[in-house]
Design an enzyme around this catalytic site. Sequence first.
Site, PDB file in Angstrom:
ATOM      1  N   HIS A 153      -9.188   6.805   2.548  1.00  0.00           N
ATOM      2  CA  HIS A 153      -9.611   7.091   3.920  1.00  0.00           C
ATOM      3  C   HIS A 153     -10.860   7.956   4.024  1.00  0.00           C
ATOM      4  O   HIS A 153     -10.894   8.959   4.740  1.00  0.00           O
ATOM      5  CB  HIS A 153      -8.437   7.684   4.726  1.00  0.00           C
ATOM      6  CG  HIS A 153      -8.332   7.111   6.112  1.00  0.00           C
ATOM      7  ND1 HIS A 153      -8.762   7.784   7.225  1.00  0.00           N
ATOM      8  CD2 HIS A 153      -7.878   5.921   6.552  1.00  0.00           C
ATOM      9  CE1 HIS A 153      -8.556   7.025   8.298  1.00  0.00           C
ATOM     10  NE2 HIS A 153      -8.027   5.884   7.915  1.00  0.00           N
ATOM     11  N   ARG A 184     -13.422  -5.363   4.005  1.00  0.00           N
ATOM     12  CA  ARG A 184     -12.318  -5.086   4.932  1.00  0.00           C
ATOM     13  C   ARG A 184     -12.699  -5.230   6.403  1.00  0.00           C
ATOM     14  O   ARG A 184     -11.914  -4.873   7.280  1.00  0.00           O
ATOM     15  CB  ARG A 184     -11.850  -3.639   4.707  1.00  0.00           C
ATOM     16  CG  ARG A 184     -11.284  -3.386   3.343  1.00  0.00           C
ATOM     17  CD  ARG A 184      -9.802  -3.337   3.357  1.00  0.00           C
ATOM     18  NE  ARG A 184      -9.249  -2.361   4.261  1.00  0.00           N
ATOM     19  CZ  ARG A 184      -8.258  -2.603   5.116  1.00  0.00           C
ATOM     20  NH1 ARG A 184      -7.733  -3.802   5.209  1.00  0.00           N
ATOM     21  NH2 ARG A 184      -7.780  -1.645   5.897  1.00  0.00           N
ATOM     22  N   GLU A 226     -13.458  -1.285   6.963  1.00  0.00           N
ATOM     23  CA  GLU A 226     -12.758  -1.397   8.248  1.00  0.00           C
ATOM     24  C   GLU A 226     -13.558  -0.790   9.397  1.00  0.00           C
ATOM     25  O   GLU A 226     -13.301  -1.112  10.552  1.00  0.00           O
ATOM     26  CB  GLU A 226     -11.356  -0.789   8.174  1.00  0.00           C
ATOM     27  CG  GLU A 226     -11.348   0.713   8.015  1.00  0.00           C
ATOM     28  CD  GLU A 226      -9.947   1.274   7.817  1.00  0.00           C
ATOM     29  OE1 GLU A 226      -9.120   0.606   7.193  1.00  0.00           O
ATOM     30  OE2 GLU A 226      -9.711   2.392   8.290  1.00  0.00           O
ATOM     31  N   GLU A 240      -4.065  -7.285   5.654  1.00  0.00           N
ATOM     32  CA  GLU A 240      -3.228  -6.111   5.924  1.00  0.00           C
ATOM     33  C   GLU A 240      -2.245  -6.463   7.051  1.00  0.00           C
ATOM     34  O   GLU A 240      -2.611  -7.095   8.036  1.00  0.00           O
ATOM     35  CB  GLU A 240      -4.107  -4.936   6.353  1.00  0.00           C
ATOM     36  CG  GLU A 240      -3.325  -3.667   6.654  1.00  0.00           C
ATOM     37  CD  GLU A 240      -4.240  -2.495   7.060  1.00  0.00           C
ATOM     38  OE1 GLU A 240      -5.403  -2.750   7.423  1.00  0.00           O
ATOM     39  OE2 GLU A 240      -3.768  -1.349   6.999  1.00  0.00           O
ATOM     40  N   TYR A 297      -3.164  11.612   6.481  1.00  0.00           N
ATOM     41  CA  TYR A 297      -3.371  10.232   6.902  1.00  0.00           C
ATOM     42  C   TYR A 297      -2.325   9.304   6.251  1.00  0.00           C
ATOM     43  O   TYR A 297      -2.060   9.399   5.063  1.00  0.00           O
ATOM     44  CB  TYR A 297      -4.781   9.728   6.506  1.00  0.00           C
ATOM     45  CG  TYR A 297      -4.812   8.231   6.611  1.00  0.00           C
ATOM     46  CD1 TYR A 297      -4.851   7.618   7.860  1.00  0.00           C
ATOM     47  CD2 TYR A 297      -4.657   7.420   5.476  1.00  0.00           C
ATOM     48  CE1 TYR A 297      -4.770   6.244   7.984  1.00  0.00           C
ATOM     49  CE2 TYR A 297      -4.578   6.041   5.598  1.00  0.00           C
ATOM     50  CZ  TYR A 297      -4.640   5.466   6.850  1.00  0.00           C
ATOM     51  OH  TYR A 297      -4.530   4.107   6.977  1.00  0.00           O
ATOM     52  N   TRP A 314     -11.954  12.256   8.626  1.00  0.00           N
ATOM     53  CA  TRP A 314     -10.526  11.944   8.740  1.00  0.00           C
ATOM     54  C   TRP A 314     -10.209  10.603   8.115  1.00  0.00           C
ATOM     55  O   TRP A 314     -10.790   9.691   7.975  1.00  0.00           O
ATOM     56  CB  TRP A 314     -10.079  11.921  10.209  1.00  0.00           C
ATOM     57  CG  TRP A 314      -8.629  11.534  10.288  1.00  0.00           C
ATOM     58  CD1 TRP A 314      -7.545  12.298   9.971  1.00  0.00           C
ATOM     59  CD2 TRP A 314      -8.097  10.259  10.672  1.00  0.00           C
ATOM     60  NE1 TRP A 314      -6.388  11.586  10.123  1.00  0.00           N
ATOM     61  CE2 TRP A 314      -6.690  10.328  10.548  1.00  0.00           C
ATOM     62  CE3 TRP A 314      -8.692   9.053  11.079  1.00  0.00           C
ATOM     63  CZ2 TRP A 314      -5.856   9.240  10.829  1.00  0.00           C
ATOM     64  CZ3 TRP A 314      -7.877   7.984  11.376  1.00  0.00           C
ATOM     65  CH2 TRP A 314      -6.459   8.079  11.244  1.00  0.00           C
ATOM     66  N   ARG A 322       0.858  -1.181   0.000  1.00  0.00           N
ATOM     67  CA  ARG A 322       0.000   0.000   0.000  1.00  0.00           C
ATOM     68  C   ARG A 322       0.892   1.229   0.000  1.00  0.00           C
ATOM     69  O   ARG A 322       1.820   1.315   0.811  1.00  0.00           O
ATOM     70  CB  ARG A 322      -0.890  -0.008   1.247  1.00  0.00           C
ATOM     71  CG  ARG A 322      -1.969   1.036   1.222  1.00  0.00           C
ATOM     72  CD  ARG A 322      -2.676   1.140   2.559  1.00  0.00           C
ATOM     73  NE  ARG A 322      -2.017   2.102   3.414  1.00  0.00           N
ATOM     74  CZ  ARG A 322      -2.580   2.691   4.476  1.00  0.00           C
ATOM     75  NH1 ARG A 322      -3.825   2.376   4.811  1.00  0.00           N
ATOM     76  NH2 ARG A 322      -1.930   3.554   5.207  1.00  0.00           N
ATOM     77  N   ASP A 326      -5.196   3.840   0.036  1.00  0.00           N
ATOM     78  CA  ASP A 326      -6.320   4.104   0.942  1.00  0.00           C
ATOM     79  C   ASP A 326      -6.701   5.583   0.859  1.00  0.00           C
ATOM     80  O   ASP A 326      -5.896   6.455   1.208  1.00  0.00           O
ATOM     81  CB  ASP A 326      -5.885   3.751   2.382  1.00  0.00           C
ATOM     82  CG  ASP A 326      -7.039   3.767   3.369  1.00  0.00           C
ATOM     83  OD1 ASP A 326      -8.121   4.269   3.024  1.00  0.00           O
ATOM     84  OD2 ASP A 326      -6.834   3.274   4.506  1.00  0.00           O
ATOM     85  N   GLU A 350      -9.030   1.826  -1.575  1.00  0.00           N
ATOM     86  CA  GLU A 350      -9.788   1.576  -0.335  1.00  0.00           C
ATOM     87  C   GLU A 350     -10.543   2.819   0.148  1.00  0.00           C
ATOM     88  O   GLU A 350     -10.040   3.941   0.017  1.00  0.00           O
ATOM     89  CB  GLU A 350      -8.782   1.127   0.731  1.00  0.00           C
ATOM     90  CG  GLU A 350      -9.369   0.923   2.100  1.00  0.00           C
ATOM     91  CD  GLU A 350      -8.280   0.614   3.132  1.00  0.00           C
ATOM     92  OE1 GLU A 350      -7.169   0.203   2.746  1.00  0.00           O
ATOM     93  OE2 GLU A 350      -8.558   0.804   4.326  1.00  0.00           O
TER      94      GLU A 350
HETATM   95  O1  KDG Z   1      -7.843   3.426  14.000  1.00  0.00           O
HETATM   96  C1  KDG Z   1      -7.871   3.848  12.669  1.00  0.00           C
HETATM   97  C2  KDG Z   1      -6.951   2.991  11.829  1.00  0.00           C
HETATM   98  O2  KDG Z   1      -7.181   1.641  12.059  1.00  0.00           O
HETATM   99  C3  KDG Z   1      -7.121   3.270  10.365  1.00  0.00           C
HETATM  100  O3  KDG Z   1      -6.870   4.610  10.112  1.00  0.00           O
HETATM  101  C4  KDG Z   1      -6.160   2.405   9.566  1.00  0.00           C
HETATM  102  O4  KDG Z   1      -7.221   3.018   7.519  1.00  0.00           O
HETATM  103  C5  KDG Z   1      -6.505   2.256   8.138  1.00  0.00           C
HETATM  104  C6  KDG Z   1      -5.956   1.096   7.428  1.00  0.00           C
HETATM  105  O5  KDG Z   1      -6.323   0.909   6.282  1.00  0.00           O
HETATM  106  O6  KDG Z   1      -5.148   0.384   8.017  1.00  0.00           O
HETATM  107 MG    MG Z   2      -8.018   1.991   5.787  1.00  0.00          MG
END
Ligand code: KDG
Ligand code: MG
Length: 406
Positions: A215, A286, A265, A342, A162, A406, A150, A213, A239
């Site tokens: 995010h 995820r 996630e 991951e 991030y 975020w 990634r 990602d 992602e």
């Molecule tokens: O607690 C937040 C994280 O687990 C997250 O930001 C991690 O996006 C993430 C990832 O893909 O690992």
């Molecule tokens: Mg993520």
Amino acid sequence: MSPTKIVDARVLVCSPGRNFVTLIVQTDDGVMGYGDATLNGRELAVASYLRDHLVPLLIGRDPSRIEDTWQMLFRGAYWRRGPVTMTAIAAVDMALWDIKAKYAGMPLYQLLGGRSRDRMLVYGHATGRDVAETIDAVANLKEQGYEAIRAQSGVPGLEKIYGVSQSGKAYEPADGDLPTTEAWDTAAYLRHVPQLFEALRVKFGDELQLLHDAHHRLSPNEAAQLGRSLEPYRLFWLEDVTPADNPESLRRVRTQTVTPLAIGEVFHSLFDCKLLIQEQLIDYIRASLVHAGGITHWRRIADFAAIYQVRTGCHGATDLSPITMGCALHVGAWLPNFGIQEYMPHQAPIEDVFECDYRFERGYMYCGEAPGHGVSVNEEAASKFPYKRAYLPLNRLKHDGSLWDW
Ligand code: KDG
Ligand code: MG
């Protein structure tokens, strides 16, 4: 032999480098089961849910009745789902599976149906403050044998973002006693990401699997633009392009781009991802074992996904404890529609507290053969690392300071 009852269940909160919540369940003949209950930035809420509301229900129960216990904790609460509830239930569930496998004298994957694969493909995280640094990070992981990586990089004009460490240390987002604030600019991000992947393909060629990602920060239309602009670089997945609250958003993205999509996630249950899976709007789900109700519920998600050719790509950031990783690897060894795992290695001094029988080798993870899920906690060592309040950052739009995802 089978245990007859649970005589103790205790919650351990510790911070060997970062916070973890662990549930330890003990049977009348001294067998211990371990469950992860870590919810990043909201750890104590789950600890209290367990201590104050679930532990009294566990004492005296037959630990072999995993399904019935799960149903009791989920349906019996009246108030269903939500991250705190589902993380607490997951911890109980992992601990009970651990106990059952220990009584059976088998590694957990054997109880699930035995092996479907020898080893689990993982992806590592490469991050850099700019494209050049990210290229170096990818090269470094490639050397360690990673086949899937990634890539995240700093965006010109944005100070902190991030996925990118500012300190040169491993990235750990929950970095403040109170939340720190990042500034966000969608247009700058959308201009930058295709340049990053262009540079990575030029440098590393076609074979390396690349992931990214977003995010949760884009609108459906922006996500569609990003997916299209990344098509020439053939990502393994893109992602969390849109916030997970509106699964319908992915319909627009899906019809506009063939870049593979992964999401989930922050999901807690099958109900969060039912539409996404059924309409085949995603390629990878995820959801994690710790936040989606443990092994018992997570495998229902995975089985449902299998019907629609959706594969798994379990969340595996450092805020999930080694117990979740141990469980995910056993489930992954069995699961027919496993896709990828991951892997963000935990940092020292975590190995003083968690003893794990899984291992990483040249881009793959291997689960161990010890009875149970293979991860235990040294309670004495844990007591040396007390809880430290830590928050995830906030994100605000650069041009006017209003709050963003975020
Ligand atoms: O607690 C937040 C994280 O687990 C997250 O930001 C991690 O996006 C993430 C990832 O893909 O690992
Ligand atoms: Mg993520």
